[in-house]
Write a protein that holds these residues in place. Structure first.
Motif, PDB file in Angstrom:
ATOM      1  N   GLU A 160     -23.838 -37.840  62.724  1.00  0.00           N
ATOM      2  CA  GLU A 160     -23.095 -39.059  62.412  1.00  0.00           C
ATOM      3  C   GLU A 160     -23.393 -40.178  63.408  1.00  0.00           C
ATOM      4  N   ARG A 217     -26.941 -43.383  53.976  1.00  0.00           N
ATOM      5  CA  ARG A 217     -26.001 -43.286  52.855  1.00  0.00           C
ATOM      6  C   ARG A 217     -26.516 -44.026  51.631  1.00  0.00           C
ATOM      7  N   ARG A 256     -26.337 -42.046  61.820  1.00  0.00           N
ATOM      8  CA  ARG A 256     -26.189 -42.424  60.416  1.00  0.00           C
ATOM      9  C   ARG A 256     -26.583 -43.881  60.178  1.00  0.00           C
ATOM     10  N   ASP A 257     -27.459 -44.077  59.174  1.00  0.00           N
ATOM     11  CA  ASP A 257     -27.919 -45.407  58.759  1.00  0.00           C
ATOM     12  C   ASP A 257     -28.635 -46.159  59.882  1.00  0.00           C
ATOM     13  N   ARG A 272     -19.922 -33.904  58.816  1.00  0.00           N
ATOM     14  CA  ARG A 272     -20.234 -35.152  59.515  1.00  0.00           C
ATOM     15  C   ARG A 272     -21.119 -34.885  60.726  1.00  0.00           C
ATOM     16  N   GLY A 319     -24.191 -36.087  58.910  1.00  0.00           N
ATOM     17  CA  GLY A 319     -23.943 -37.507  59.126  1.00  0.00           C
ATOM     18  C   GLY A 319     -22.861 -38.080  58.245  1.00  0.00           C
ATOM     19  N   TYR A 320     -22.459 -37.332  57.226  1.00  0.00           N
ATOM     20  CA  TYR A 320     -21.398 -37.771  56.315  1.00  0.00           C
ATOM     21  C   TYR A 320     -20.764 -36.546  55.694  1.00  0.00           C
TER      22      TYR A 320
END
Length: 238
Positions: free
Chosen positions: A83, A51, A86-87, A173, A177-178
């Motif tokens: 998701e 993100r 993610r990150d 998502r 992932g978002y």
């Protein structure tokens, strides 16, 4: 040293290779993609969708090879919703088990001087096999990403793909992932930086990519990248 070229057999995927020249700051900008990575120091990893920019330090002499998968393709390759990654930077063995160990052995079997090109081909082959086994990526991912990359609004994109706002957010998502608004911001930043690197003045970049003005562009890039666009456009600046 960094170089990249189009991957074979995976539409819009990119294979890349790099060698760290020295100790310094490395800033990896969010781009909506998931990457399959091999590092001479860390082995096989999956880079999830970020993100905001990930900032670290390079290790002199460390070799990297990677396969950058376009938005929406990663879940079919890795077998988990985007998701969940993610990150994160996740060892591939956590997702693929023994198959990841076999893949690492194949990459590391050849002489170091030949490893980047051969290793990238091994990553491509593994990703193609996973995609075939999964029946291919969800086609919705490419449709949504293409519309948002072209500057369409989230509402217009939802209408075009025949989904309501909540359904689009839920599917996004899983695929990216978002939600679509975050993906749209990230893709817009990418378009803006591409134009700026091509010599377009920032005020014109802002107008051409849908920002209210240059100040809006600067704020948005700072939030996503951690630094203003002028810093990103300065050679050798992290």
């Amino acid at each position: 040293m960094y170089r990249e070229r189009a991957a074979v057999g995976i539409r819009s995927a990119v294979r890349w290779e790099s060698v760290s020249a020295g100790d310094g700051v490395v800033r990896v900008l969010p781009d909506g993609c998931l990457d399959l990575l091999w590092s001479s120091r860390a082995g096989l990893l999956v880079a999830g969708p970020d993100r905001v920019a990930q900032v670290g330090r390079s290790v002199p002499g460390e070799r990297w090879i990677g396969l950058r998968l376009p938005p929406g393709v990663g879940p079919a390759v890795f077998g988990v919703p985007a998701e969940e990654l993610r990150d994160r930077r996740v060892p591939l063995a956590d997702l693929w088990g023994r198959a990841a160990e076999n893949l690492a052995e194949r990459i590391e079997a050849g002489p170091l001087t030949h490893r980047p090109a051969a290793g990238a081909a091994v990553l491509e082959e593994a990703a193609r096999a996973r995609l075939r086994a999964a029946g291919g990526p969800d086609p919705l991912g490419a449709r949504v990403a293409a519309r948002l990359a072209a500057g369409a609004t989230v509402a217009a994109t939802a209408a075009e793909v025949g989904l309501g706002a909540r359904a689009l957010h839920r599917r996004s998502r899983l695929l990216f992932g978002y939600g679509p608004k975050t993906l749209a911001r990230i893709l817009r930043m990418g378009r803006a930086l591409d134009l700026a690197r091509g010599g377009v003045p920032l005020a014109e970049v802002a107008a051409r990519t849908g920002y209210a003005d240059q100040a809006h562009l600067t704020r948005d890039v700072r939030e996503l990248a951690g630094v203003p666009p002028t810093r990103l456009l300065t050679p050798s600046t992290g």
